[in-house]
Design a protein around this motif. Structure first.
Motif, PDB file in Angstrom:
ATOM      1  N   UNK A 142       0.821  -1.210   0.000  1.00 18.50           N
ATOM      2  CA  UNK A 142       0.000   0.000   0.000  1.00 18.50           C
ATOM      3  C   UNK A 142       0.852   1.257   0.000  1.00 18.50           C
ATOM      4  N   UNK A 145       2.377   1.799  -3.338  1.00 16.57           N
ATOM      5  CA  UNK A 145       1.332   2.230  -4.261  1.00 16.57           C
ATOM      6  C   UNK A 145       0.973   3.693  -4.025  1.00 16.57           C
ATOM      7  N   UNK A 146       0.932   4.084  -2.761  1.00 23.58           N
ATOM      8  CA  UNK A 146       0.599   5.463  -2.415  1.00 23.58           C
ATOM      9  C   UNK A 146       1.645   6.425  -2.954  1.00 23.58           C
ATOM     10  N   UNK A 147       2.895   6.022  -2.856  1.00 21.22           N
ATOM     11  CA  UNK A 147       3.986   6.834  -3.361  1.00 21.22           C
ATOM     12  C   UNK A 147       3.813   7.086  -4.858  1.00 21.22           C
ATOM     13  N   UNK A 148       3.349   6.062  -5.566  1.00 13.19           N
ATOM     14  CA  UNK A 148       3.108   6.231  -6.999  1.00 13.19           C
ATOM     15  C   UNK A 148       2.100   7.346  -7.233  1.00 13.19           C
ATOM     16  N   UNK A 149       1.015   7.325  -6.471  1.00 12.93           N
ATOM     17  CA  UNK A 149      -0.014   8.350  -6.641  1.00 12.93           C
ATOM     18  C   UNK A 149       0.534   9.751  -6.402  1.00 12.93           C
ATOM     19  N   UNK A 151       3.515  10.861  -7.032  1.00 13.36           N
ATOM     20  CA  UNK A 151       4.281  11.315  -8.183  1.00 13.36           C
ATOM     21  C   UNK A 151       3.382  11.550  -9.384  1.00 13.36           C
ATOM     22  N   UNK A 152       2.292  10.783  -9.485  1.00  7.94           N
ATOM     23  CA  UNK A 152       1.328  11.030 -10.554  1.00  7.94           C
ATOM     24  C   UNK A 152       0.789  12.451 -10.435  1.00  7.94           C
ATOM     25  N   UNK A 153       0.462  12.851  -9.208  1.00  3.49           N
ATOM     26  CA  UNK A 153      -0.013  14.212  -8.984  1.00  3.49           C
ATOM     27  C   UNK A 153       1.017  15.237  -9.429  1.00  3.49           C
ATOM     28  N   UNK A 154       2.258  14.981  -9.039  1.00  2.61           N
ATOM     29  CA  UNK A 154       3.331  15.915  -9.357  1.00  2.61           C
ATOM     30  C   UNK A 154       3.542  16.014 -10.861  1.00  2.61           C
ATOM     31  N   UNK A 239      -8.118  20.226  -9.750  1.00  2.00           N
ATOM     32  CA  UNK A 239      -8.081  18.786  -9.481  1.00  2.00           C
ATOM     33  C   UNK A 239      -6.952  18.416  -8.527  1.00  2.00           C
ATOM     34  N   UNK A 242      -6.762  16.739  -3.826  1.00  2.00           N
ATOM     35  CA  UNK A 242      -7.144  15.400  -3.396  1.00  2.00           C
ATOM     36  C   UNK A 242      -6.586  15.113  -2.010  1.00  2.00           C
ATOM     37  N   UNK A 244      -6.202  12.489  -0.407  1.00  2.00           N
ATOM     38  CA  UNK A 244      -5.400  11.283  -0.244  1.00  2.00           C
ATOM     39  C   UNK A 244      -3.907  11.591  -0.304  1.00  2.00           C
TER      40      UNK A 244
END
Lengths: 246, 246
Positions: A142, A145-149, A151-154, A239, A242, A244
DNA sequence: CGCTATTTTGAGCCGCGTCAATACGGGTGG
DNA sequence: CCACCCGTATTGACGCGGCTCAAAATAGCG
């Protein structure tokens, strides 16, 4: 090195995940009590780092991941032309070094922005424990996976206003979860680092902050900010608000 | 649904990781033979998807991660204003859905760009197996960590030339590892998707490709490209020519 | 109280986005 | 086989957001 004999013992006591106030948002999050005690056996505590001291540097061998215990850390890479690229700011309970698992050496450097300390989780011991403790394995999945999110934001394509509003809201939510004020806090990092992190120029940070203040969204005085209009900031962030991310 | 009785059996046979040519760059990478056979027991094969068909959509419940078996997939998010944001293109052997582990639902959508198929790895079975097979657990940690590095690259601050040169080199390296030409290949995705992925405008892609061709770096005809000067492209890409991206 | 790092403010410019028109190509139906 | 259509790609003109360069204001610190 220069620690007294009692020091490690005291650290050990202070350092139990079982009694750590951060456990609900760190690695032990959601773990059964018995499992947390197993974690206690492998977590190591290093000496505190002062502002500017490095926790690890790019190309260092990868031995452990780190959980911020106190203070604020910055992770960054330096590209072949020598340009620094800030990857993130890490508050207590957040992890450092996850991107080093795959290449087995650190790809980024991590430095303390103020006095702070970390918990060290030796990777080989952590994976062995994770194989025995299903809850811990899932938790590491988890967290990765959270770390991925994050960087997606960035990586998303946003204007300067959206980025900065999103950044302030992210800090706000993260401070709130840690028991600090969500509306008044101090920007531990210099403007230069904020700018670099958001892929903007330092001057743009100053200008946008000034405009936010002029529009009644925030009150800013050097590194002290107060968020006056959270909804306005959320609208500005688009957007990028978020929760999270916290 | 409309499958004959034999169909699942045939799929099962064709679908073994043990005999899959992609195994050296997919989940089974580096696993012992006995462990790969355990994987075979949980991997499911779905029907092929045609171009435009979705594998999953944002907000879908998270049940499994997917490994591309053939074809090319695109993952993307749609923000609150309805703007699409391409997160990646996924070639055979690459994984989809890793960012869904933490929030337990998909955050992005995945769509086939051409006819393609995937292997489905039910997440609960995968974690159970990973707890029993240390090599598999480590491999999942590595794959998650690798995904982080990909997004770090995407989030970095680069010019249009750097981004596009880096993109071409990344495709080149990935095709090469899959046994295709590293210098001549087809861009499966439309310009619009490339532009969106690189956070540029479609017109900028056209212009930069035209300039690369004029400078002798590439030969481009619609979606067919030939890389003529790999070193020149590497110089253009600057820090974006990291092979590990493949 | 000076020294230096940080932050702010101003002026000008440039890369890239936007808008608009055109060209191309692949499919469809006559 | 050609005419037509529509989505994709190219090319040009123009404007703007944010970067660069420069300088002043402010704060932290010995």
């Amino acid at each position: 090195m220069s620690q007294t004999l009692e020091q490690p013992h005291l650290d050990q006591l202070r350092n139990l995940c079982s009694t750590c106030s951060l456990s609900r948002l760190c690695v032990p999050m959601g773990l059964a009590e018995a499992d947390v005690e197993q974690l206690d056996n492998i977590v190591q505590q290093g000496r505190p780092l002062r502002a500017g001291e490095h926790l690890f540097r790019a190309d260092d061998p990868f031995n452990a991941i780190y959980a911020v215990r106190s203070g604020c850390f910055k992770s960054y890479i330096v590209d072949s032309e020598g340009h620094e690229q800030v990857l993130g700011f890490h508050l207590p309970g957040e992890l450092l070094g996850l991107d080093a698992i795959y290449p087995e050496h650190h790809r980024c450097s991590a430095v303390a922005l103020d006095t702070g300390s970390v918990c060290t989780l030796p990777y080989s011991q952590l994976t062995q424990l994770a194989a025995r403790v299903p809850g811990l394995q899932s938790q590491i999945f988890r967290l990765l996976s959270k770390d991925i999110s994050n960087y997606v934001e960035l990586a998303a394509d946003h204007t300067a206003d959206e980025r900065l509003a999103g950044f302030l809201l992210s800090l706000s939510a993260r401070f709130r979860r840690r028991g600090y004020s969500a509306t008044r806090f101090r920007l531990i990092m210099p403007r230069r680092d904020i700018a670099n992190y958001l892929r903007l120029a330092t001057e743009t940070i100053s200008r946008v902050l000034a405009r936010f203040q002029h529009n009644g969204l925030i009150q800013v005085e050097r590194r002290d900010v107060e968020l006056l209009d959270l909804d306005g900031l959320r609208r500005t962030a688009g957007s990028l608000h978020i929760e999270s991310l916290s």
